[in-house]
Design a protein around this motif. Structure first.
Motif, PDB file in Angstrom:
ATOM      1  N   GLY A 255       4.452 -42.589 -32.559  1.00  0.00           N
ATOM      2  CA  GLY A 255       3.836 -42.029 -31.362  1.00  0.00           C
ATOM      3  C   GLY A 255       3.848 -43.079 -30.268  1.00  0.00           C
ATOM      4  N   LEU A 256       3.054 -42.872 -29.226  1.00  0.00           N
ATOM      5  CA  LEU A 256       3.105 -43.737 -28.057  1.00  0.00           C
ATOM      6  C   LEU A 256       1.723 -44.221 -27.654  1.00  0.00           C
ATOM      7  CD1 LEU A 256       5.491 -41.600 -25.779  1.00  0.00           C
ATOM      8  CD2 LEU A 256       6.131 -43.587 -27.177  1.00  0.00           C
ATOM      9  N   LEU A 257       1.682 -45.467 -27.175  1.00  0.00           N
ATOM     10  CA  LEU A 257       0.552 -45.964 -26.408  1.00  0.00           C
ATOM     11  C   LEU A 257       1.023 -46.101 -24.968  1.00  0.00           C
ATOM     12  CD1 LEU A 257      -0.967 -48.796 -28.651  1.00  0.00           C
ATOM     13  CD2 LEU A 257      -1.662 -46.400 -28.504  1.00  0.00           C
ATOM     14  N   ARG A 258       0.215 -45.618 -24.038  1.00  0.00           N
ATOM     15  CA  ARG A 258       0.557 -45.770 -22.618  1.00  0.00           C
ATOM     16  C   ARG A 258      -0.512 -46.627 -21.952  1.00  0.00           C
ATOM     17  NH1 ARG A 258       1.643 -40.349 -19.781  1.00  0.00           N
ATOM     18  NH2 ARG A 258      -0.633 -40.132 -19.852  1.00  0.00           N
ATOM     19  N   SER A 259      -0.050 -47.672 -21.261  1.00  0.00           N
ATOM     20  CA  SER A 259      -0.943 -48.547 -20.514  1.00  0.00           C
ATOM     21  C   SER A 259      -0.651 -48.412 -19.026  1.00  0.00           C
ATOM     22  CB  SER A 259      -0.759 -50.007 -20.940  1.00  0.00           C
ATOM     23  OG  SER A 259      -1.055 -50.168 -22.311  1.00  0.00           O
ATOM     24  N   ILE A 260      -1.692 -48.540 -18.233  1.00  0.00           N
ATOM     25  CA  ILE A 260      -1.547 -48.495 -16.778  1.00  0.00           C
ATOM     26  C   ILE A 260      -2.210 -49.746 -16.217  1.00  0.00           C
ATOM     27  CG2 ILE A 260      -2.175 -47.282 -14.649  1.00  0.00           C
ATOM     28  CD1 ILE A 260      -1.986 -44.679 -16.197  1.00  0.00           C
ATOM     29  N   GLY A 261      -1.430 -50.544 -15.517  1.00  0.00           N
ATOM     30  CA  GLY A 261      -1.942 -51.801 -14.987  1.00  0.00           C
ATOM     31  C   GLY A 261      -2.417 -52.745 -16.072  1.00  0.00           C
ATOM     32  N   GLY A 262      -1.767 -52.680 -17.253  1.00  0.00           N
ATOM     33  CA  GLY A 262      -2.117 -53.558 -18.358  1.00  0.00           C
ATOM     34  C   GLY A 262      -3.282 -53.092 -19.204  1.00  0.00           C
ATOM     35  N   ARG A 263      -3.887 -51.942 -18.882  1.00  0.00           N
ATOM     36  CA  ARG A 263      -5.012 -51.420 -19.638  1.00  0.00           C
ATOM     37  C   ARG A 263      -4.594 -50.153 -20.387  1.00  0.00           C
ATOM     38  NH1 ARG A 263      -9.887 -53.486 -18.624  1.00  0.00           N
ATOM     39  NH2 ARG A 263     -10.888 -51.611 -19.433  1.00  0.00           N
ATOM     40  N   LEU A 264      -5.012 -50.067 -21.639  1.00  0.00           N
ATOM     41  CA  LEU A 264      -4.676 -48.897 -22.445  1.00  0.00           C
ATOM     42  C   LEU A 264      -5.263 -47.641 -21.806  1.00  0.00           C
ATOM     43  CD1 LEU A 264      -3.438 -47.757 -25.078  1.00  0.00           C
ATOM     44  CD2 LEU A 264      -5.678 -48.121 -26.151  1.00  0.00           C
ATOM     45  N   GLU A 265      -4.404 -46.660 -21.575  1.00  0.00           N
ATOM     46  CA  GLU A 265      -4.816 -45.414 -20.919  1.00  0.00           C
ATOM     47  C   GLU A 265      -4.817 -44.230 -21.874  1.00  0.00           C
ATOM     48  OE1 GLU A 265      -3.466 -41.546 -19.180  1.00  0.00           O
ATOM     49  OE2 GLU A 265      -2.261 -43.007 -20.290  1.00  0.00           O
ATOM     50  N   SER A 266      -3.923 -44.239 -22.876  1.00  0.00           N
ATOM     51  CA  SER A 266      -3.866 -43.106 -23.799  1.00  0.00           C
ATOM     52  C   SER A 266      -3.101 -43.477 -25.055  1.00  0.00           C
ATOM     53  CB  SER A 266      -3.210 -41.885 -23.135  1.00  0.00           C
ATOM     54  OG  SER A 266      -1.847 -42.144 -22.825  1.00  0.00           O
ATOM     55  N   ALA A 267      -3.403 -42.725 -26.115  1.00  0.00           N
ATOM     56  CA  ALA A 267      -2.611 -42.745 -27.348  1.00  0.00           C
ATOM     57  C   ALA A 267      -2.037 -41.351 -27.506  1.00  0.00           C
ATOM     58  CB  ALA A 267      -3.467 -43.118 -28.547  1.00  0.00           C
ATOM     59  N   GLN A 268      -0.740 -41.260 -27.791  1.00  0.00           N
ATOM     60  CA  GLN A 268      -0.065 -39.970 -27.802  1.00  0.00           C
ATOM     61  C   GLN A 268       0.634 -39.742 -29.139  1.00  0.00           C
ATOM     62  OE1 GLN A 268       2.382 -39.529 -24.265  1.00  0.00           O
ATOM     63  NE2 GLN A 268       0.934 -40.688 -23.024  1.00  0.00           N
ATOM     64  N   ALA A 269       0.222 -38.689 -29.818  1.00  0.00           N
ATOM     65  CA  ALA A 269       0.898 -38.261 -31.043  1.00  0.00           C
ATOM     66  C   ALA A 269       1.992 -37.271 -30.638  1.00  0.00           C
ATOM     67  CB  ALA A 269      -0.092 -37.613 -31.999  1.00  0.00           C
ATOM     68  N   VAL A 270       3.180 -37.465 -31.174  1.00  0.00           N
ATOM     69  CA  VAL A 270       4.336 -36.677 -30.748  1.00  0.00           C
ATOM     70  C   VAL A 270       4.957 -35.980 -31.953  1.00  0.00           C
ATOM     71  CG1 VAL A 270       6.569 -36.737 -29.579  1.00  0.00           C
ATOM     72  CG2 VAL A 270       4.752 -38.325 -28.881  1.00  0.00           C
ATOM     73  N   VAL A 271       5.060 -34.660 -31.873  1.00  0.00           N
ATOM     74  CA  VAL A 271       5.669 -33.850 -32.938  1.00  0.00           C
ATOM     75  C   VAL A 271       7.111 -33.550 -32.549  1.00  0.00           C
ATOM     76  CG1 VAL A 271       5.571 -31.679 -34.218  1.00  0.00           C
ATOM     77  CG2 VAL A 271       3.450 -32.814 -33.494  1.00  0.00           C
ATOM     78  N   THR A 272       8.026 -33.794 -33.464  1.00  0.00           N
ATOM     79  CA  THR A 272       9.434 -33.514 -33.201  1.00  0.00           C
ATOM     80  C   THR A 272      10.071 -32.849 -34.410  1.00  0.00           C
ATOM     81  OG1 THR A 272      11.610 -34.516 -32.747  1.00  0.00           O
ATOM     82  CG2 THR A 272      10.022 -35.860 -33.935  1.00  0.00           C
ATOM     83  N   ASP A 273      11.118 -32.072 -34.156  1.00  0.00           N
ATOM     84  CA  ASP A 273      11.893 -31.481 -35.246  1.00  0.00           C
ATOM     85  C   ASP A 273      13.101 -32.345 -35.585  1.00  0.00           C
ATOM     86  OD1 ASP A 273      13.594 -31.072 -33.095  1.00  0.00           O
ATOM     87  OD2 ASP A 273      13.397 -28.889 -33.094  1.00  0.00           O
ATOM     88  N   GLY A 274      13.172 -33.523 -34.983  1.00  0.00           N
ATOM     89  CA  GLY A 274      14.280 -34.443 -35.200  1.00  0.00           C
ATOM     90  C   GLY A 274      15.303 -34.413 -34.089  1.00  0.00           C
ATOM     91  N   GLU A 275      15.292 -33.344 -33.295  1.00  0.00           N
ATOM     92  CA  GLU A 275      16.237 -33.229 -32.185  1.00  0.00           C
ATOM     93  C   GLU A 275      15.526 -33.206 -30.830  1.00  0.00           C
ATOM     94  OE1 GLU A 275      18.698 -29.845 -32.826  1.00  0.00           O
ATOM     95  OE2 GLU A 275      19.585 -30.645 -34.678  1.00  0.00           O
ATOM     96  N   ARG A 276      14.395 -32.477 -30.781  1.00  0.00           N
ATOM     97  CA  ARG A 276      13.632 -32.422 -29.536  1.00  0.00           C
ATOM     98  C   ARG A 276      12.139 -32.485 -29.836  1.00  0.00           C
ATOM     99  NH1 ARG A 276      15.750 -27.449 -26.022  1.00  0.00           N
ATOM    100  NH2 ARG A 276      15.548 -26.379 -28.038  1.00  0.00           N
ATOM    101  N   ILE A 277      11.365 -32.802 -28.815  1.00  0.00           N
ATOM    102  CA  ILE A 277       9.914 -32.920 -28.946  1.00  0.00           C
ATOM    103  C   ILE A 277       9.288 -31.542 -28.865  1.00  0.00           C
ATOM    104  CG2 ILE A 277       7.835 -33.790 -27.790  1.00  0.00           C
ATOM    105  CD1 ILE A 277       9.527 -36.261 -26.999  1.00  0.00           C
ATOM    106  N   ARG A 278       8.437 -31.228 -29.857  1.00  0.00           N
ATOM    107  CA  ARG A 278       7.822 -29.904 -29.932  1.00  0.00           C
ATOM    108  C   ARG A 278       6.388 -29.885 -29.403  1.00  0.00           C
ATOM    109  NH1 ARG A 278      10.865 -26.540 -33.351  1.00  0.00           N
ATOM    110  NH2 ARG A 278       9.514 -24.959 -32.409  1.00  0.00           N
ATOM    111  N   ALA A 279       5.692 -31.007 -29.505  1.00  0.00           N
ATOM    112  CA  ALA A 279       4.303 -31.054 -29.044  1.00  0.00           C
ATOM    113  C   ALA A 279       3.903 -32.505 -28.783  1.00  0.00           C
ATOM    114  CB  ALA A 279       3.359 -30.436 -30.074  1.00  0.00           C
ATOM    115  N   ILE A 280       2.977 -32.674 -27.819  1.00  0.00           N
ATOM    116  CA  ILE A 280       2.427 -33.985 -27.503  1.00  0.00           C
ATOM    117  C   ILE A 280       0.906 -33.840 -27.430  1.00  0.00           C
ATOM    118  CG2 ILE A 280       2.366 -35.923 -25.879  1.00  0.00           C
ATOM    119  CD1 ILE A 280       5.115 -35.013 -24.858  1.00  0.00           C
ATOM    120  N   TYR A 281       0.210 -34.648 -28.226  1.00  0.00           N
ATOM    121  CA  TYR A 281      -1.250 -34.647 -28.233  1.00  0.00           C
ATOM    122  C   TYR A 281      -1.713 -35.982 -27.647  1.00  0.00           C
ATOM    123  CZ  TYR A 281      -0.540 -30.776 -31.466  1.00  0.00           C
ATOM    124  OH  TYR A 281      -0.138 -29.594 -32.032  1.00  0.00           O
TER     125      TYR A 281
END
Length: 300
Positions: A255-281
């Motif tokens: 999944g992903l961590l997104r930081s803005i200006g060096g500060r953690l802004e979100s944690a993102q869980a990403v569902v994929t079928d192996g070819e494309r992204i199906r959902a992002i939480y």
């Protein structure tokens, strides 16, 4: 939780079973704080019990943790019903897939998408389903733990299994494939390439955000590649180089961590079928990010 940490696994069955007990409590409750509170309560009961008379320490502890989790989940229902926007589980993040914590997380299912589906189940139904499907308990054991008949437990598991199945397909994707897809998504997001973002999103992609009323977040799910790609493009257009992404493990899956200006802004869980992204939480509620932020601080 100092009392719980004072005894080594060799001296105390509770310490040896703690990872499994935490796994039950977290999957039941969806937050680390609630799960640790349950374990603290269970530890106190364990040390006041006549442990020498127990036929099985594991069965006793799993029963106590399960029942405490059911009670706590019932109490939390009202709070979650009043929650502002979507309620998502508190993410468990591992930065390095080679760590023991990461390997433990991969041992059984705790993905964000799976836990979100479990939120639709009644507390006892959720417990029966998890004990059977994730922890492979026999129905006679589940019945004893829940104080219900075997027939009732079988019915609960059957209903829960059907509800989970109807919630949508689950994809088993190799981590290398999942990670490679996320790296491509990150590259597109870093450069504001809206067309590349759209190409990586499924036609029925869904994005759900949890701000808890404390920070801005989408109050209705975004659906479709145009809307989801536009969200990431708009963030890049507004913030540019201040936005940084990092691929990590979120609840046992890339999944992903997104930081803005060096500060953690979100944690993102990403569902994929192996070819494309199906959902992002996307979890933006700062209360649910505090532990992750603290763990990452020494690495900055």
């Amino acid at each position: 939780m100092t009392g719980m940490d004072a005894t080594s696994p060799r001296d105390d069955p509770f310490a040896a079973l703690r990872p499994r007990l935490f796994g039950i409590a977290y999957r039941m409750l969806g937050t680390r704080a609630d799960a640790e509170d349950v374990l603290q309560d269970a530890w106190l009961r364990w040390h006041h019990a006549d442990t020498g008379a127990l036929a099985s320490a594991e069965a006793w502890l799993v029963t106590v943790v399960t029942r405490l989790s059911i009670d706590r989940l019932r109490a939390a229902r009202a709070e979650r019903d009043a929650y502002v926007g979507w309620w998502l589980p508190e993410p468990l993040v591992a930065v390095d897939e080679r760590t023991p914590e990461a390997v433990a997380e991969l041992a059984s299912d705790l993905s964000m998408a799976f836990l979100w589906v479990l939120e639709r189940l009644a507390p006892e139904e959720r417990a029966a389903f998890l004990l059977r499907q994730v922890f492979d308990r026999d129905y006679d054991e589940i019945a004893a733990m829940l104080g219900r008949s075997e027939a009732a437990c079988r019915q609960m598991v059957h209903r829960a299994r059907e509800r989970v199945r109807r919630a949508g397909p689950r994809f088993e994707v190799p981590h290398d494939t999942h990670r490679a897809l996320l790296e491509r998504f990150v590259q597109a997001a870093r450069h504001g390439d809206r067309q590349a973002l759209k190409a990586l999103l499924a036609d029925d992609v869904e994005a759900v955000g949890d701000g808890g009323g404390k920070v801005l977040s989408v109050l209705t799910a975004l659906r479709g590649p145009d809307r989801v790609a536009n969200l990431y493009w708009a963030i890049w257009r507004r913030l540019g180089a201040d936005v940084a992404y990092r691929v990590v493990l979120v609840n046992g899956e890339p999944g992903l961590l997104r930081s803005i200006g060096g500060r953690l802004e979100s944690a993102q869980a990403v569902v994929t079928d192996g070819e494309r992204i199906r959902a992002i939480y996307t979890v933006r509620n700062p209360d649910k990010l505090a532990r992750i932020d603290a763990a990452l601080t020494p690495q900055r």
